[in-house]
Design a protein around this motif. Structure first.
Motif, short mmCIF file in Angstrom:
data_model
loop_
_atom_site.label_atom_id
_atom_site.label_comp_id
_atom_site.label_asym_id
_atom_site.label_seq_id
_atom_site.Cartn_x
_atom_site.Cartn_y
_atom_site.Cartn_z
N LEU A 25 0.85 -1.20 0.00
CA LEU A 25 0.00 0.00 0.00
C LEU A 25 0.88 1.24 0.00
O LEU A 25 1.64 1.47 0.93
CB LEU A 25 -0.90 -0.02 1.24
N TRP A 26 0.78 2.01 -1.07
CA TRP A 26 1.51 3.28 -1.19
C TRP A 26 0.54 4.44 -0.98
O TRP A 26 -0.51 4.49 -1.61
CB TRP A 26 2.14 3.41 -2.57
N TYR A 27 0.93 5.37 -0.10
CA TYR A 27 0.20 6.62 0.07
C TYR A 27 1.01 7.74 -0.58
O TYR A 27 2.25 7.79 -0.43
CB TYR A 27 0.00 6.94 1.54
N GLY A 28 0.32 8.64 -1.25
CA GLY A 28 0.98 9.75 -1.92
C GLY A 28 1.33 10.87 -0.95
O GLY A 28 0.89 12.01 -1.12
N VAL A 29 2.12 10.55 0.06
CA VAL A 29 2.57 11.55 1.02
C VAL A 29 3.97 11.19 1.50
O VAL A 29 4.27 10.05 1.82
CB VAL A 29 1.61 11.66 2.23
N GLY A 30 4.83 12.18 1.49
CA GLY A 30 6.19 12.01 1.98
C GLY A 30 6.65 13.31 2.60
O GLY A 30 5.85 14.22 2.85
N SER A 31 7.95 13.42 2.81
CA SER A 31 8.45 14.62 3.48
C SER A 31 8.22 15.88 2.65
O SER A 31 8.18 16.98 3.21
CB SER A 31 9.94 14.46 3.78
N ARG A 32 8.06 15.76 1.34
CA ARG A 32 7.83 16.95 0.51
C ARG A 32 6.49 17.62 0.83
O ARG A 32 6.29 18.79 0.50
CB ARG A 32 7.89 16.60 -0.98
N ASN A 33 5.56 16.90 1.43
CA ASN A 33 4.25 17.45 1.75
C ASN A 33 4.21 18.20 3.08
O ASN A 33 3.19 18.77 3.44
CB ASN A 33 3.20 16.33 1.80
N GLU A 34 5.32 18.21 3.79
CA GLU A 34 5.35 18.83 5.11
C GLU A 34 5.64 20.32 5.01
O GLU A 34 6.52 20.74 4.27
CB GLU A 34 6.43 18.16 5.97
N ARG A 35 4.91 21.09 5.79
CA ARG A 35 5.16 22.53 5.78
C ARG A 35 6.24 22.88 6.81
O ARG A 35 6.54 22.10 7.72
CB ARG A 35 3.87 23.29 6.08
N ARG A 36 6.81 24.04 6.63
CA ARG A 36 7.87 24.49 7.52
C ARG A 36 7.35 24.54 8.97
O ARG A 36 6.24 25.01 9.23
CB ARG A 36 8.36 25.87 7.09
N ARG B 179 -6.14 12.88 8.33
CA ARG B 179 -7.35 13.19 7.55
C ARG B 179 -7.01 13.75 6.18
O ARG B 179 -7.76 13.56 5.22
CB ARG B 179 -8.21 14.20 8.32
N THR B 180 -5.87 14.42 6.08
CA THR B 180 -5.49 15.04 4.82
C THR B 180 -4.91 14.04 3.82
O THR B 180 -5.25 14.07 2.63
CB THR B 180 -4.45 16.16 5.07
N PHE B 181 -4.06 13.13 4.30
CA PHE B 181 -3.28 12.30 3.38
C PHE B 181 -3.60 10.80 3.43
O PHE B 181 -3.38 10.11 2.43
CB PHE B 181 -1.78 12.49 3.66
N TYR B 182 -4.08 10.29 4.54
CA TYR B 182 -4.32 8.85 4.64
C TYR B 182 -5.76 8.53 4.27
O TYR B 182 -6.58 8.11 5.09
CB TYR B 182 -3.95 8.35 6.05
N GLY C 223 -11.65 11.11 0.69
CA GLY C 223 -11.20 12.34 1.35
C GLY C 223 -11.24 13.53 0.42
O GLY C 223 -11.63 13.44 -0.76
N ASN C 224 -10.85 14.67 0.95
CA ASN C 224 -10.78 15.88 0.15
C ASN C 224 -9.59 15.83 -0.81
O ASN C 224 -8.73 14.95 -0.69
CB ASN C 224 -10.64 17.11 1.06
N ALA C 225 -9.54 16.77 -1.72
CA ALA C 225 -8.41 16.85 -2.65
C ALA C 225 -7.13 17.12 -1.86
O ALA C 225 -7.13 17.83 -0.85
CB ALA C 225 -8.65 17.97 -3.66
N ILE C 226 -6.03 16.55 -2.33
CA ILE C 226 -4.74 16.74 -1.67
C ILE C 226 -4.27 18.18 -1.88
O ILE C 226 -4.29 18.68 -3.01
CB ILE C 226 -3.70 15.75 -2.21
N PRO C 227 -3.85 18.87 -0.81
CA PRO C 227 -3.41 20.26 -0.97
C PRO C 227 -2.12 20.35 -1.79
O PRO C 227 -1.34 19.38 -1.86
CB PRO C 227 -3.17 20.72 0.48
#
Length: 423
Positions: free
Chosen positions: A32-43, A184-187, A219-223
């Motif tokens: 199972l791959w989720y389209g979220v990694g460290s690039r999605n993290e905000r400062r 809630r945003t990514f999983y 879920g909602n669209a990925i930001p």
């Protein structure tokens, strides 16, 4: 080359499903791959993707803390996870008659993890991640090389500037509310690819997937990615960090920006890295280790990154009597020398790369991983069947042109370690 069969489906909630049947061995891989990694993290909130990899094994509504491992291993399987810049991956290989167990476990934490999340679990896993950071990055010789090299190669505004594991301050600052919002945003089903590969019946497997995953809401669209993902193709000079550190031997790391994984030229970069630094017939080993006796180990590889740029890396660990300046000059000379790549060494690199591809496809786990990756990144799991064809497009002329374009002092990040104390 072995042709990997597959079928694709998309559930009503957006979950993408890839099924690949192979009855050779009675095992099945659930990936199972989720389209979220460290690039999605905000400062200020770095390290969340990796922290969440740990949190996902802390139980859900119907699965107790750490029971996921216990149930899979008791059934004779293995389970693990990994986090990267562009994705997070959860995977298990299990006897095929236990397929339903693996699907139920993955669906329970995708759909019903939040009610089981507690402050105690967060505090516990935050401490685990902080200890991992200390062990891997801070208390290990050369352990922070990739963090330092990333910070040089990518500007502070870019999503790849910070390390996957995040900073101590940001990990400390994570609240339960932050973690719940991240989940809630990514999983969510519409940000995931589920691959089942091995000894399975596609129709029955799809029915089980519908049963366990189909009722999880979309879920909602990925930001959009935070910061400024676009960046120039070159670093714009030679940027460096020279360290006197508690290390046993001098070492030099060198990196250049290259086209991203999605670019056709990325395959040329992969072959170039094999010519330069993979195996005892590579340029670095032949020159720095065998002939000049400057280094005791060398290597090169590429980061398959998606956002704006990939990264081409090489390194050399010198003997105690060798200066880092000499190592760096030798690395740069051999890397730039790829502009004169010849057919024999490119053929050798291609043969090695093709062997790795074929061997990698022999196991259900690796096949499932590739199918998930190509579906998530490109919407085309069939790319798994054209890997060798793409590799063979890397002719000596293309490798030479690639080197002339990307390997020079206007596109170079360097980190050096000299033995002598704390950095």
């Amino acid at each position: 080359m072995l042709e990997i069969p597959f079928e694709r489906e998309t559930l009503g909630n957006g979950l993408r499903v890839v099924l690949s049947t192979d009855r050779t061995v009675p095992v099945v891989a659930v990936n199972l791959w989720y389209g979220v990694g460290s690039r999605n993290e905000r400062r200020g909130r770095t390290g969340f993707a990796h922290l969440f990899e740990h949190m996902m094994f802390q139980g859900s509504v119907n699965v107790a803390k750490s029971q996921h491992f216990e149930l899979v291993e008791r059934a004779g399987g293995s389970v693990n996870a990994s986090t990267w810049f562009d994705r997070t991956n959860y995977y298990q290989t299990i006897p095929s008659h236990h397929l339903e167990l693996a699907l139920w476990l993955e669906s329970d934490r995708m759909g019903w993890m939040l009610p089981a999340m507690t402050q105690e679990k967060l505090d516990n896993q935050r401490d685990v991640v902080k200890n991992e950071r200390r062990w891997r990055y801070e208390n290990r010789p050369y352990g922070d090389w990739d963090e330092r090299l990333q910070a040089l190669a990518f500007p502070p505004s870019h999503p790849y500037h910070h390390p996957v594991i995040g900073s101590m301050d940001d990990i400390d600052a994570a609240t339960l509310e932050d973690v719940e919002d991240f989940f809630r945003t990514f999983y969510i089903p519409n940000n995931a690819v589920l691959t089942v590969c091995g000894d399975c019946d596609p129709d029955e497997t799809l029915r089980m997937i519908e049963r366990y995953f189909g009722r999880i809401p979309r879920g909602n669209a990925i930001p959009p990615l935070p910061g400024q993902p676009d960046l120039p193709s070159r670093i714009g000079g030679t940027v460096r960090r020279d360290l006197v550190a508690s290390v046993p031997l001098p070492r030099v790391y060198m990196a250049s920006r290259i086209p991203p994984f999605s670019d056709d030229l990325f395959t040329v970069a992969e072959v170039a890295s094999a010519v330069l630094g993979i195996g005892r017939a590579s340029r670095l080993y032949r020159s720095l280790v065998r002939e000049r006796r400057l280094a005791k180990d060398v290597g090169a590889y590429v980061y398959p990154l998606l956002t704006g740029s990939g990264l081409f890396l090489s390194w050399a660990t010198g003997y105690s009597n060798v200066e880092t300046e000499e190592l760096e000059t030798a690395l740069a000379t051999e890397t730039e020398g790829l502009a004169q790549a010849v057919a024999g060494e490119v053929d050798r690199a291609l043969a090695m790369a093709e062997t790795r591809v074929v061997k990698g496809l022999e196991g259900a786990g690796r096949r499932a991983d590739l199918l998930s990756m190509y579906e998530l990144y490109f919407g085309d799991p069939g790319r798994v069947n054209s890997e060798i064809e793409r590799l063979r497009s890397a002719t000596p002329d293309r490798v030479g042109d690639f080197a002339r374009t990307h390997f020079h002092d206007e596109n170079r990040a360097v980190v050096t370690y000299t033995p002598g104390g704390d950095s």
